[in-house]
Design an enzyme around this catalytic site. Structure first.
Site, short mmCIF file in Angstrom:
data_model
loop_
_atom_site.label_atom_id
_atom_site.label_comp_id
_atom_site.label_asym_id
_atom_site.label_seq_id
_atom_site.Cartn_x
_atom_site.Cartn_y
_atom_site.Cartn_z
N CYS A 138 79.86 73.69 10.05
CA CYS A 138 80.24 72.63 9.11
C CYS A 138 79.00 71.93 8.58
O CYS A 138 78.45 71.04 9.24
CB CYS A 138 81.18 71.63 9.78
SG CYS A 138 81.72 70.30 8.68
N CYS A 170 79.45 68.19 8.10
CA CYS A 170 79.41 67.42 9.35
C CYS A 170 77.98 67.25 9.85
O CYS A 170 77.60 66.17 10.33
CB CYS A 170 80.22 68.11 10.43
SG CYS A 170 81.91 68.55 9.96
N ASP A 171 77.18 68.32 9.80
CA ASP A 171 75.92 68.35 10.53
C ASP A 171 74.66 68.46 9.68
O ASP A 171 73.55 68.39 10.20
CB ASP A 171 75.94 69.53 11.52
CG ASP A 171 77.07 69.41 12.52
OD1 ASP A 171 77.42 68.26 12.89
OD2 ASP A 171 77.62 70.45 12.94
#
Length: 321
Positions: free
Chosen positions: A148, A151-152
């Protein structure tokens, strides 16, 4: 749609129906449990094999509102669970292995043998990211390996990154990573991308992205974090190592919805279809939320939002019958 077979010998005689049974945990399931519990619906949650869902494999979470300094994924899921339990949610470790949604109360079987009746069911089984299947990829998950970018990606500022994939998702995530990375190596096993033309062109036009064609990742190297990936050209067999600080895998997700295929309408990818502006499915009294029905956003905050919606939809349904 035919009747899903239930195990022989399981008797539902004398069982008292629960008002709400939530299948799956994670942000969607636990949020649904919180709202259903506060509405005095006494929800029962079956966590599945991975209590807390995909976030339990995530280290730092910095994009969920309210956590100013960030939080570990497993810790955040413990907070979600504890808050739902505070209001009376009954969280149980177990797997719903069989079900019959032909009439209410719905008949469910937990762990192949435990009978359960439910007036409403909320499906919050999530989705599973596809990975390459490498041993070190699993070992370094959350320490440089991610599925992701949204997300990261912000954790990887000013470094070189690799991403695997060839569809629209891989293009979108490659472009997103260029906001932070020094360079993004897009690794694709074929000589042409599968993404839409407009997404391909955006990648071709971005100076920070370089595509490595006809190539696969055969290993992820590094002791405590990703240091490089090993590549092999599928045409020549030549191998080389590429120095990167992160590997993003963008080859798709699989919704965990196989249990419901005999009952609920799904799209071609297996995501549960819900009514517009609702979490209602094609069966009255059954609701779906989180990544089991969302293949667009796949974020903890959006999963929690639809979990809230599912609980409210279930509460309104119960009040109307």
């Amino acid at each position: 749609m035919g009747l899903a077979p239930l195990p022989e010998g399981v008797s539902f005689e004398g069982a008292t129906p629960h008002q709400v049974v939530i299948i799956g945990s994670g942000p969607a399931g636990y949020t649904a449990a919180l709202y259903a519990a506060r509405a005095n619906l006494n929800p029962v949650v079956y966590t599945g094999l991975e209590p807390g869902g995909q976030l339990t494999t995530t280290t730092d979470v910095e994009n969920y509102p309210g956590y100013v300094d960030g939080v570990l994924g497993p810790e955040m899921m413990e907070h979600f669970k504890a808050q739902a339990e505070r209001f009376g949610a009954d969280v149980r470790f177990g797997i719903v292995s069989h079900l019959d949604l032909s009439e209410r109360p719905f008949r469910l079987v937990v762990d192949e043998e435990e009978p359960l009746l439910a007036e409403t069911v909320i499906v919050a089984t999530g989705a599973t990211a596809r990975y390459l299947g490498l041993e070190n990829e699993k070992r370094l998950l959350g320490r440089g390996v991610s599925a992701c970018a949204t997300c990261d990606g912000a954790f990887f500022r000013g470094v070189d990154l690799a991403i695997v994939g060839g569809g629209d998702t891989a293009m979108e995530e490659s472009l997103f990573l260029t906001r932070f990375a020094k360079k993004v190596w897009l690794i694709h096993r074929r000589e042409a991308l599968r993404a839409s033309r407009i997404m391909q062109q955006r990648v071709f036009d971005n100076d920070k992205i370089q595509i490595i064609w006809d190539t696969i990742v055969t290993d992820v190297l590094g002791r405590d974090e990703v240091e490089r990936v090993r590549l092999r050209n599928v045409k020549t067999g030549a191998e080389r190592d590429l120095a990167v600080k992160g590997l993003f895998v963008a080859i798709g997700h699989d919704p965990n919805t196989g249990l419901f295929k005999s009952w609920l309408e799904m799209d071609d990818l297996g995501y549960i279809k819900t009514m517009p502006d609702s979490t209602r499915t094609n069966i009255q009294g059954v609701f779906a939320c989180g990544d089991a029905q969302d293949h667009t956003y796949r974020q903890a905050v959006t999963a929690a939002g639809t979990g809230c919606m599912a609980a409210i939809d279930a509460e309104r349904f119960l009040a109307s019958v």
